[in-house]
Design a protein around this motif. Structure first.
Motif, PDB file in Angstrom:
ATOM      1  N   ARG A  74      12.165 -24.457 -36.836  1.00 55.26           N
ATOM      2  CA  ARG A  74      11.620 -23.395 -37.917  1.00 55.26           C
ATOM      3  C   ARG A  74      12.368 -22.126 -37.586  1.00 55.26           C
ATOM      4  NH1 ARG A  74       5.461 -25.023 -40.007  1.00 55.26           N
ATOM      5  NH2 ARG A  74       6.012 -26.887 -40.374  1.00 55.26           N
TER       6      ARG A  74
ATOM      7  N   TRP B 220      15.601 -21.802 -39.110  1.00 58.13           N
ATOM      8  CA  TRP B 220      15.641 -21.718 -40.614  1.00 58.13           C
ATOM      9  C   TRP B 220      15.345 -20.329 -40.777  1.00 58.13           C
ATOM     10  CZ3 TRP B 220      11.537 -26.373 -41.945  1.00 58.13           C
ATOM     11  CH2 TRP B 220      12.309 -27.286 -41.714  1.00 58.13           C
TER      12      TRP B 220
ATOM     13  N   GLU C 107      20.705 -18.200 -35.446  1.00 58.94           N
ATOM     14  CA  GLU C 107      20.354 -19.752 -36.003  1.00 58.94           C
ATOM     15  C   GLU C 107      20.770 -20.721 -34.986  1.00 58.94           C
ATOM     16  OE1 GLU C 107      22.022 -21.024 -39.863  1.00 58.94           O
ATOM     17  OE2 GLU C 107      21.475 -23.034 -39.360  1.00 58.94           O
TER      18      GLU C 107
ATOM     19  N   CYS D  82      15.438 -27.898 -44.533  1.00 60.68           N
ATOM     20  CA  CYS D  82      15.034 -26.465 -44.480  1.00 60.68           C
ATOM     21  C   CYS D  82      14.642 -26.071 -46.133  1.00 60.68           C
ATOM     22  CB  CYS D  82      16.177 -25.463 -44.082  1.00 60.68           C
ATOM     23  SG  CYS D  82      15.993 -23.762 -44.316  1.00 60.68           S
TER      24      CYS D  82
END
Ligand SMILES: [Zn+2]
Length: 231
Positions: free
Chosen positions: A127, A130, A140, A39
């Motif tokens: 993604r 992130w 998350e 990340c």
């Protein structure tokens, strides 16, 4: 307009029309740091925010590298499933993190509609994880779990090619992502697999990271077990 950005004209392979979208100038990109699952943190505009293209006319959305690689049958699926419900809107211009969350969710939806590869779905989910991490919110973990599921399926059912969806990287990520959601036993198993994969020798930095995270996770696992005995 932010001068770290430039405008790019993109052709939509689904509806055959053009649109414009912004990209971050390569020369402007400044990476500050990276987490163990890669990340990235930027001092500049975040290029991740711009790496999903969304057609404002028909609603087709995909990662930049996959956008033009869509087959005829998949185009029909977008036209049948996404376009009729699409409210024309544009993601051109500077994108906020909320815009980024929306475009990645659109890309995830389109990838599911067209039956994209599990490694692509895993990449989009990672993604999204992130983006939620940047915001410090709990979603998350949900997206990490989705990414684990997709990468696991990719590992067991797809032929992973050398460069793009490199097997070693997927194995390493399965270790690190399991660790992040507290599945230490699985994490250790995947780090082990990554370290036993011969092609890891060609990726020295991944090998080092895998060793580091493997021993770190074993510590965490030991602590977790002794805590559960104490209680
Ligand atoms: Zn289109």
């Amino acid at each position: 307009m932010n001068n770290e950005l430039y405008e790019k004209t993109v052709h939509c392979p689904v509806c055959d029309r053009d649109f414009t979208t912004q990209k971050v100038r390569t020369s402007a990109i400044r990476v500050e740091n990276r987490d163990e699952d890669f990340c990235p943190y930027y001092k500049s505009q975040n290029p991740l925010f711009y790496s999903v293209f969304v057609c404002p006319h028909c609603g087709y959305a995909a990662l930049e590298g996959d956008f033009s690689r869509i087959g005829e049958r998949e185009k029909e699926k977008i036209k049948e499933t996404i376009s009729p419900k699409w409210r024309p809107r544009s993601y051109d211009g500077e994108r906020t993190i909320e815009d980024a969350l929306e475009v990645y969710k659109l890309a995830l939806l389109c990838s599911q509609v067209i039956g994209a590869s599990e490694s692509t779905i895993g990449k989009i989910c990672l993604r999204l994880a992130w983006l939620h991490r940047y915001l410090g919110d709990e979603k998350e973990k949900d997206f990490i779990k989705f990414a684990v599921k997709a990468f696991h399926k990719a590992y067991t059912t797809e032929r992973l090619d050398e460069d793009q969806n490199d097997m070693v990287i997927i194995l390493y990520l399965l270790g690190e992502l399991n660790r992040r959601v507290g599945n230490y036993k699985d994490a250790i198993k995947w780090f082990d697999k990554a370290l036993r994969e011969p092609s890891i020798k060609k990726k020295r930095h991944i090998e080092l990271k895998a060793r580091e995270q493997w021993s770190f996770t074993r510590e965490e696992y030991r602590k977790q077990k002794s805590e559960s005995v104490d209680n």
